[in-house]
Design a protein around this motif. Structure first.
Motif, PDB file in Angstrom:
ATOM      1  N   LYS A   1       0.826  -1.202   0.000  1.00 10.68           N
ATOM      2  CA  LYS A   1       0.000   0.000   0.000  1.00 10.68           C
ATOM      3  C   LYS A   1       0.863   1.255   0.000  1.00 10.68           C
ATOM      4  O   LYS A   1       1.920   1.283   0.628  1.00 10.68           O
ATOM      5  N   HIS A   2       0.374   2.281  -0.677  1.00  7.26           N
ATOM      6  CA  HIS A   2       1.020   3.589  -0.586  1.00  7.26           C
ATOM      7  C   HIS A   2      -0.021   4.656  -0.877  1.00  7.26           C
ATOM      8  O   HIS A   2      -1.109   4.346  -1.364  1.00  7.26           O
TER       9      HIS A   2
ATOM     10  N   ASN B   1       7.261   5.518  -3.054  1.00 13.39           N
ATOM     11  CA  ASN B   1       6.246   6.464  -2.563  1.00 13.39           C
ATOM     12  C   ASN B   1       6.099   6.308  -1.056  1.00 13.39           C
ATOM     13  O   ASN B   1       6.610   5.358  -0.475  1.00 13.39           O
ATOM     14  N   PHE B   2       5.393   7.224  -0.469  1.00 14.85           N
ATOM     15  CA  PHE B   2       5.147   7.202   0.971  1.00 14.85           C
ATOM     16  C   PHE B   2       3.854   6.439   1.266  1.00 14.85           C
ATOM     17  O   PHE B   2       2.860   6.604   0.565  1.00 14.85           O
ATOM     18  N   HIS B   3       3.890   5.663   2.314  1.00 14.41           N
ATOM     19  CA  HIS B   3       2.668   5.066   2.858  1.00 14.41           C
ATOM     20  C   HIS B   3       2.512   5.533   4.297  1.00 14.41           C
ATOM     21  O   HIS B   3       3.491   5.559   5.053  1.00 14.41           O
TER      22      HIS B   3
END
Lengths: 214, 214
Positions: free
Chosen positions: A149-150, A209-211
């Motif tokens: 997930k992100h 990317n950031f999650h």
């Protein structure tokens, strides 16, 4: 859906092709009607792809992507002609990066203002939705390109425009979309870029990317 | 290890208690030697807890935590006396948040400067390591408080100081620690705060962190 893309660089090319793949009609716009990069992109992307001036692309799109560099975004939108923009949804994926002192770039505007806000103020009847500016173009419409997930941030003044953009993003597989509120919140997402560019420099890839973990 | 904490607020209290729990000796420092909040914290935390002035805490610690608010960090460090700071490792967990216009705060310095850099320039012989400023104090020394992996950023000019801080953080369970380079990179981690505070406002909890997904 008919979509206009302002900008013929790698960002415009990448998201344009992805939109075509998904059945949308896309017109890519640039300063001139006979831009070679745009023509090459059209040749590679079939009948639903076309190109023209910024103004042509803006007039064509129900939704318009600002895929220009931050430093020329206002100029590109001015060339698009305000009458082609009024009432439309603009997905602003640009960042006000300033590379004049090399890498890592600083931001030409931040903290108490943002590119998203400047665009919204300059074109008050355009419905600016800031989104996708915190990730590389290869992931923008391809969130499944990362394992796990992100998250994505959006903001803008118009609730209906944000719903429309959210639906488009969801159609590409985005799940964790955080609406931060009005367009002033573009300050926050643009200010993620300083850490993003440093991680890019460290990882030697833009494929991350950031999650948000709770 | 002997650790000095500058600041008697919830941040200082929380990390101080966690350090004591883990067997460290901690002296909490404030403007005055008879701070009531510091005395109460000492009473609650047993024989390894003590308190005194900023100067006492700085002289005591092999490692010093700057757990003051960003706006008073320089003043607190000046009161700590440069001779007590020189050669020491300072973990700067503060952020230059400006709440003068309400919530969300802006940053009083950013983009081309940072609190971490200002501290380093003001006290050139102090080994400033910016770390832990991107998460709530309840998670700083308690990364297992969140389910799933999540990440921490550190930066600073002194490699040995960063190793020492990394070892201390690892002893509390931190795994994904990204060294962004010299102290100028504090700009990037402090500029994460604008999105952090907005997510805090949205989630109504500070119990979250960022994980970098590749």
């Amino acid at each position: 859906m008919k979509i206009g893309i302002l900008g013929t660089g790698v960002v415009g090319n990448t998201i344009g092709s992805k939109l075509i793949e998904s059945g949308h009609e896309v017109k890519m716009g640039s300063r001139t009607a006979n831009n070679e990069k745009a023509a090459a992109w059209v040749n590679a992307n079939g009948a639903n792809a076309s190109h023209g001036t910024f103004s042509d692309a803006a007039a064509f799109g129900e939704i318009i992507f600002n895929a220009t560099k931050g430093e020329i975004s206002i100029a590109a939108l001015e060339l698009s002609d305000e009458k082609n923009l009024n009432g439309k949804v603009l997905i602003d994926i640009a960042n006000p990066l300033d590379f004049s002192n090399g890498f890592p770039p600083t931001l030409s505007v931040c903290n108490t203002n943002s590119l998203g806000e400047i665009i919204q103020k300059t074109f008050p009847q355009l419905k600016v939705v800031k989104a996708l500016n915190t990730i590389n173009c290869g992931l923008m419409l391809n969130p499944m390109g990362l394992k796990g997930k992100h998250d994505l941030f959006i903001c803008g003044n118009d609730a209906e425009a944000k719903s429309k953009v959210t639906a488009l993003l969801q159609s590409f597989g985005w799940k964790n979309i955080h609406d931060l509120g009005d367009i002033t919140n573009a300050r926050a997402t643009e200010m993620l870029l300083p850490v993003w560019v440093r991680l890019y420099g460290k990882f030697h890839t833009a494929h991350f990317n950031f999650h948000i973990v709770k």
